[in-house]
Write an enzyme that holds these catalytic residues in place. Structure first.
Site, PDB file in Angstrom:
ATOM      1  CB  CYS A 145      -0.021  -0.316  12.853  1.00 37.01           C
ATOM      2  SG  CYS A 145       1.520  -1.187  12.669  1.00 37.01           S
TER       3      CYS A 145
ATOM      4  CG  HIS B 194       3.337  -3.925   7.097  1.00 43.25           C
ATOM      5  ND1 HIS B 194       2.260  -4.153   7.937  1.00 43.25           N
ATOM      6  CD2 HIS B 194       2.908  -4.226   5.844  1.00 43.25           C
ATOM      7  CE1 HIS B 194       1.230  -4.577   7.222  1.00 43.25           C
ATOM      8  NE2 HIS B 194       1.591  -4.639   5.958  1.00 43.25           N
TER       9      HIS B 194
HETATM   10  N1  ARG Z   1      -2.415  -7.892  11.937  1.00 48.49           N
HETATM   11  C1  ARG Z   1      -2.130  -6.889  10.952  1.00 48.49           C
HETATM   12  C2  ARG Z   1      -1.531  -7.531   9.716  1.00 48.49           C
HETATM   13  O1  ARG Z   1      -0.813  -8.474   9.855  1.00 48.49           O
HETATM   14  C3  ARG Z   1      -1.207  -5.864  11.527  1.00 48.49           C
HETATM   15  C4  ARG Z   1      -0.954  -4.708  10.610  1.00 48.49           C
HETATM   16  C5  ARG Z   1       0.021  -3.719  11.155  1.00 48.49           C
HETATM   17  N2  ARG Z   1       0.055  -2.561  10.378  1.00 48.49           N
HETATM   18  C6  ARG Z   1       1.164  -1.894   9.990  1.00 48.49           C
HETATM   19  N3  ARG Z   1       1.030  -0.776   9.407  1.00 48.49           N
HETATM   20  N4  ARG Z   1       2.356  -2.404  10.181  1.00 48.49           N
HETATM   21  O2  ARG Z   1      -1.767  -7.115   8.616  1.00 48.49           O
END
Ligand code: ARG
Length: 292
Positions: free
Chosen positions: A273, A179
């Site tokens: 996150c 991300h």
């Molecule tokens: N386990 C989650 C996923 O893979 C983690 C999300 C992390 N969020 C972020 N904003 N980077 O989607």
């Protein structure tokens, strides 16, 4: 000593702006599937530790003077603690996420419902895969948009149109930084910090041109999720393990505050996150409802 989010930022000369965040308590936190390289269902997780670490982050933000609203957790959605992914909210408009993986698709309806129930009227469900503030970060007027692993490039135009902001599209190339908010953080309206190695060469050039003064993080600090951070213009809340990055921020006049979210890192998440910024329309902010 109590810290307050008011006054002048020595870095930008700008006013420190108290924020409004949406968070989701990790009541049902676990890692029982894998949709990013950090997640290994074989590695044990502790919901209790996750809750305690999350609470420290929550309480710190309140202490800094920010307004924190809560989203009710759902027992079938263990990644819901990562509220950043639920939407992108600019000028009172909420663009609700559309998730790439089936394990998280149920979260969209929960966010849409939360916005409706809390007085937000301009709500749009993304039609393109769009993982909210995980991939869309506002830097002043500009919307920085990521793609490569989660959100589609077609989501960039959809976000630009609905939110009425120009977009700078950025391509991620390292699966550990899946991300945009794992590799880049906005420090104030002008300034960002990022890890160049997470981006394609074209995106690195675009970032260097638009943000020539940016703080560049080392690979080591990026790999402990030091860039998964939030700033109010002065205080930068980031992973406490990112020590060199904290020093770089101090040199620029920011005040880094380290927190330990090591349990949530087992799911590939960190500070940013856990936080969805709610930006109301300037003139008529939506009424606040009761917290969930
Ligand atoms: N386990 C989650 C996923 O893979 C983690 C999300 C992390 N969020 C972020 N904003 N980077 O989607």
């Amino acid at each position: 000593m109590s810290r307050t989010a008011t006054g002048q930022s020595p870095a930008s000369g700008g006013v420190v702006r108290p924020r409004r965040y949406l968070m989701c308590r990790p009541t049902h936190f676990t890692v029982n599937y894998s949709i990013n390289p950090w997640m290994d269902p074989v590695v044990p997780t502790s919901t209790e530790t996750g809750l305690a670490q999350w609470k420290q982050l929550h309480d710190l933000l309140v202490e800094l003077g920010h307004d924190v609203e809560l989203m009710p957790p759902d027992p079938g959605l263990p990644d819901m603690v990562f509220a950043a992914n639920g939407a992108v909210v600019v000028d009172g408009k909420a663009l609700v996420a559309r998730f790439r993986h089936a394990q998280r698709t149920g979260e969209s309806a929960a966010y849409a419902q939360w916005f409706r129930a809390h007085g937000w009227t301009e709500i749009q469900q993304a039609t393109r895969i769009n993982e909210g503030e995980g991939d869309f970060l506002l830097a002043g007027e500009l919307l920085l948009a990521g793609s490569g692993f989660r959100s589609e490039t077609a989501a960039w135009a959809e976000a630009a149109e609905f939110l009425g902001r120009p977009v700078l599209g950025l391509t991620l190339v390292d699966p550990c930084f899946y991300h945009l908010d794992t590799a880049l953080a906005v420090l104030d309206d002008e300034q960002i910090m990022y890890y160049p190695g997470a981006f394609s060469s074209q995106s690195r050039e675009a970032l260097a041109e638009r943000f020539p003064e940016a703080v560049l993080a080392s690979e080591q600090d990026a790999r402990v999720f030091g860039l998964n951070a939030v700033s109010d213009g002065r205080h930068v809340v980031l992973a406490q393990a990112a020590r060199r990055l904290a020093g770089q921020l101090r040199e620029r006049g920011f005040e880094p505050i380290g927190v330990d979210l090591s349990e949530l890192l087992k799911a590939g998440g960190g500070v940013k996150c856990c936080l969805l910024e709610l930006r109301p329309a300037e003139l008529s902010p939506p009424a606040r409802g009761a917290d969930g």
